[in-house]
Design an enzyme around this catalytic site. Structure first.
Site, PDB file in Angstrom:
ATOM      1  CB  CYS A 130      -0.984  -0.005   1.164  1.00  0.00           C
ATOM      2  SG  CYS A 130      -0.296  -0.594   2.704  1.00  0.00           S
ATOM      3  CG  HIS A 243      -0.207   4.097   4.235  1.00  0.00           C
ATOM      4  ND1 HIS A 243      -0.803   3.930   5.458  1.00  0.00           N
ATOM      5  CD2 HIS A 243       0.113   2.841   3.791  1.00  0.00           C
ATOM      6  CE1 HIS A 243      -0.855   2.632   5.749  1.00  0.00           C
ATOM      7  NE2 HIS A 243      -0.319   1.955   4.754  1.00  0.00           N
TER       8      HIS A 243
HETATM    9  N1  LIG Z   1      -4.531  -3.065   5.455  1.00  0.00           N
HETATM   10  C1  LIG Z   1      -4.008  -2.513   4.371  1.00  0.00           C
HETATM   11  O1  LIG Z   1      -3.996  -1.286   4.184  1.00  0.00           O
HETATM   12  C2  LIG Z   1      -3.408  -3.408   3.319  1.00  0.00           C
HETATM   13  C3  LIG Z   1      -3.034  -2.848   2.088  1.00  0.00           C
HETATM   14  C4  LIG Z   1      -2.468  -3.670   1.094  1.00  0.00           C
HETATM   15  C5  LIG Z   1      -2.286  -5.002   1.356  1.00  0.00           C
HETATM   16  N2  LIG Z   1      -2.669  -5.537   2.571  1.00  0.00           N
HETATM   17  C6  LIG Z   1      -2.495  -6.971   2.791  1.00  0.00           C
HETATM   18  O2  LIG Z   1      -3.793  -7.542   2.893  1.00  0.00           O
HETATM   19  C7  LIG Z   1      -3.765  -8.701   3.711  1.00  0.00           C
HETATM   20  C8  LIG Z   1      -4.874  -8.574   4.753  1.00  0.00           C
HETATM   21  O3  LIG Z   1      -4.702  -7.373   5.449  1.00  0.00           O
HETATM   22  P1  LIG Z   1      -5.801  -6.770   6.428  1.00  0.00           P
HETATM   23  O4  LIG Z   1      -5.257  -5.444   6.801  1.00  0.00           O
HETATM   24  O5  LIG Z   1      -7.151  -6.865   5.861  1.00  0.00           O
HETATM   25  O6  LIG Z   1      -5.675  -7.771   7.702  1.00  0.00           O
HETATM   26  P2  LIG Z   1      -6.742  -8.123   8.830  1.00  0.00           P
HETATM   27  O7  LIG Z   1      -7.645  -6.997   9.099  1.00  0.00           O
HETATM   28  O8  LIG Z   1      -5.930  -8.664   9.954  1.00  0.00           O
HETATM   29  O9  LIG Z   1      -7.589  -9.317   8.178  1.00  0.00           O
HETATM   30  C9  LIG Z   1      -7.053 -10.598   8.000  1.00  0.00           C
HETATM   31  C10 LIG Z   1      -8.071 -11.502   7.356  1.00  0.00           C
HETATM   32  O10 LIG Z   1      -7.472 -12.793   7.211  1.00  0.00           O
HETATM   33  C11 LIG Z   1      -8.363 -13.777   7.706  1.00  0.00           C
HETATM   34  N3  LIG Z   1      -7.668 -14.954   8.183  1.00  0.00           N
HETATM   35  C12 LIG Z   1      -6.783 -15.064   9.202  1.00  0.00           C
HETATM   36  N4  LIG Z   1      -6.387 -16.351   9.360  1.00  0.00           N
HETATM   37  C13 LIG Z   1      -7.059 -17.076   8.413  1.00  0.00           C
HETATM   38  C14 LIG Z   1      -7.081 -18.447   8.058  1.00  0.00           C
HETATM   39  N5  LIG Z   1      -6.358 -19.353   8.696  1.00  0.00           N
HETATM   40  N6  LIG Z   1      -7.894 -18.825   7.028  1.00  0.00           N
HETATM   41  C15 LIG Z   1      -8.651 -17.929   6.370  1.00  0.00           C
HETATM   42  N7  LIG Z   1      -8.666 -16.591   6.650  1.00  0.00           N
HETATM   43  C16 LIG Z   1      -7.864 -16.194   7.655  1.00  0.00           C
HETATM   44  C17 LIG Z   1      -9.064 -13.091   8.854  1.00  0.00           C
HETATM   45  O11 LIG Z   1     -10.235 -13.817   9.182  1.00  0.00           O
HETATM   46  P3  LIG Z   1     -10.758 -13.912  10.694  1.00  0.00           P
HETATM   47  O12 LIG Z   1     -11.543 -12.650  10.931  1.00  0.00           O
HETATM   48  O13 LIG Z   1     -11.614 -15.123  10.651  1.00  0.00           O
HETATM   49  O14 LIG Z   1      -9.568 -14.045  11.580  1.00  0.00           O
HETATM   50  C18 LIG Z   1      -9.336 -11.725   8.217  1.00  0.00           C
HETATM   51  O15 LIG Z   1     -10.467 -11.805   7.398  1.00  0.00           O
HETATM   52  C19 LIG Z   1      -2.343  -8.767   4.282  1.00  0.00           C
HETATM   53  O16 LIG Z   1      -1.573  -9.654   3.507  1.00  0.00           O
HETATM   54  C20 LIG Z   1      -1.830  -7.347   4.096  1.00  0.00           C
HETATM   55  O17 LIG Z   1      -0.433  -7.281   3.984  1.00  0.00           O
HETATM   56  C21 LIG Z   1      -3.233  -4.766   3.537  1.00  0.00           C
END
Ligand SMILES: NC(=O)c1ccc[n+]([C@@H]2O[C@H](COP(=O)([O-])OP(=O)(O)OC[C@H]3O[C@@H](n4cnc5c(N)ncnc54)[C@H](OP(=O)(O)O)[C@@H]3O)[C@@H](O)[C@H]2O)c1
Length: 338
Positions: A130, A243
């Site tokens: 991001c 950001h």
């Molecule tokens: N946040 C940003 O601005 C951003 C930007 C670009 C890229 N990313 C990337 O996007 C990804 C997710 O980020 P996020 O910020 O959305 O994280 P997050 O809020 O922590 O969400 C994580 C997601 O993964 C799921 N998950 C965790 N363990 C799992 C499993 N064993 N099987 C299936 N699903 C599982 C969680 O489900 P539960 O609710 O069931 O735990 C939740 O839906 C990461 O790789 C991050 O680097 C994030």
């Protein structure tokens, strides 16, 4: 007539997953079926899309029958474990983790910068970090016009970039500290409320963090130019969303401040807000919920004739995540490559 698609969101309950859901509705992406997947913990939870409730199901290898687009927004180890299975089942996987970004067989795409890279996808498409996305969106037009030689960037990254639990952590610490109560730390290595952390991801080669290396390597891959010299410092700040980046750009051919303003104002997906006399410049509170990358404080580098300083702000959950993923899907549909 426009056809509809079966879309699966992997990580639907997360910070990015929730934003994908709301953007699919906002952009009226044509769907015949929507599958919401997350961990076992969330199975059975209901999420709302277009006024209708949809159940969250546990992600398994068999989650992808008939799925045409699988939007993966989970950590890299889960993407590695399930992304190839989804592609084998016939879905086009768009993955926003770091799992496949540097794989030479996987295109790493920002829709305004290198849409041509989509042509060579083999079922998996990677979405950049991001902080890389807004940076390459402003570098591309300057690079085409004057060849970017060197970039020095410091980021000011919001807590939502670290997921939904990190947002709760800033919220809880802030409330606790304002009430003079005890705080707890779990997501970040130190207290984030009323603080800045010059560490995002683990420390690696030469004392740079994983996030800092991602910005360098992903920029080179997306702009298809490893000769751009880069120096990065990534910092987590106590901001909920968006950001910001302070960027110094050295070019081979001199660009005036006016040239840079014009090039960026004409760049797709970029908006210039730059009126210092009226204290007008982009800020996280004004950019939250906006699609564009906003740029201001464009000025000559006092120490270098061929260098410019600028400030950019981008909503990490929109262009930095959900929006770019959906735009990739929209491009593939428009070009009939799904
Ligand atoms: N946040 C940003 O601005 C951003 C930007 C670009 C890229 N990313 C990337 O996007 C990804 C997710 O980020 P996020 O910020 O959305 O994280 P997050 O809020 O922590 O969400 C994580 C997601 O993964 C799921 N998950 C965790 N363990 C799992 C499993 N064993 N099987 C299936 N699903 C599982 C969680 O489900 P539960 O609710 O069931 O735990 C939740 O839906 C990461 O790789 C991050 O680097 C994030």
């Amino acid at each position: 007539m426009q056809r509809g698609y079966h879309v699966a969101i992997v990580g639907a309950t997360g910070a990015v997953g929730q934003e994908i859901l709301s953007l699919l509705e906002e952009r009226k992406f044509p769907m015949t079926q929507l599958s919401l997947l997350a961990s076992k913990r969330s199975a059975g939870r209901m999420l709302t899309y277009a006024g209708e409730e949809f159940p969250v199901r546990e992600l398994t290898e068999s989650s992808f029958a008939d799925v045409e687009f699988a939007l993966f927004s989970v950590n890299a180890s889960i993407s590695k474990a399930f992304g190839p299975a989804a592609a084998r089942a016939g879905a086009v996987v768009i993955d926003d983790s770091s799992a496949f970004r540097m794989d030479p067989h996987v295109p790493l795409v920002v829709t305004e910068v290198n849409p041509h890279a989509l042509k060579c996808h083999r079922g998996i498409i990677a979405h950049p970090n991001c902080s890389t996305i807004p940076l390459v969106m402003i570098l591309k037009p300057l690079h085409l016009c004057a060849r970017v030689k060197r970039v020095v960037v410091a980021t000011y990254q919001s807590v939502s970039g670290a997921g939904a639990r990190a947002v709760d952590e800033l919220d809880q610490q802030t409330r606790a500290l304002m009430a003079s109560g005890p705080t707890s730390i779990s997501v970040f290595p130190h207290q984030i409320a009323f603080n800045c952390l010059p560490q995002i991801d683990a420390f690696g080669e030469l004392g740079y963090t994983g996030e800092e290396w991602k910005m360098v390597r992903e920029t080179h891959k997306i702009l298809e130019d490893d000769s751009i010299r880069m120096s990065t410092t990534t910092v987590r700040v106590p901001v909920f969303r968006c950001h910001s980046e302070a960027v110094n750009i050295e070019t081979e051919h001199k660009l005036s401040v006016q040239d840079v303003r014009q090039l960026l104002a004409a760049a797709p997906g970029v908006a210039v807000i730059d009126d210092p006399e009226k204290s007008q410049y982009p800020m996280p509170i004004t950019v939250t919920g906006r699609d564009e990358v906003f740029v201001g404080r464009i000025r000559q580098d006092l120490s270098h004739d061929h260098a410019i300083n600028l400030w950019l702000v981008s909503d990490n959950l929109r262009k930095g995540a959900a929006l770019n993923m959906i735009q990739i899907m929209e491009l593939l549909c428009a070009e009939n490559r799904r």
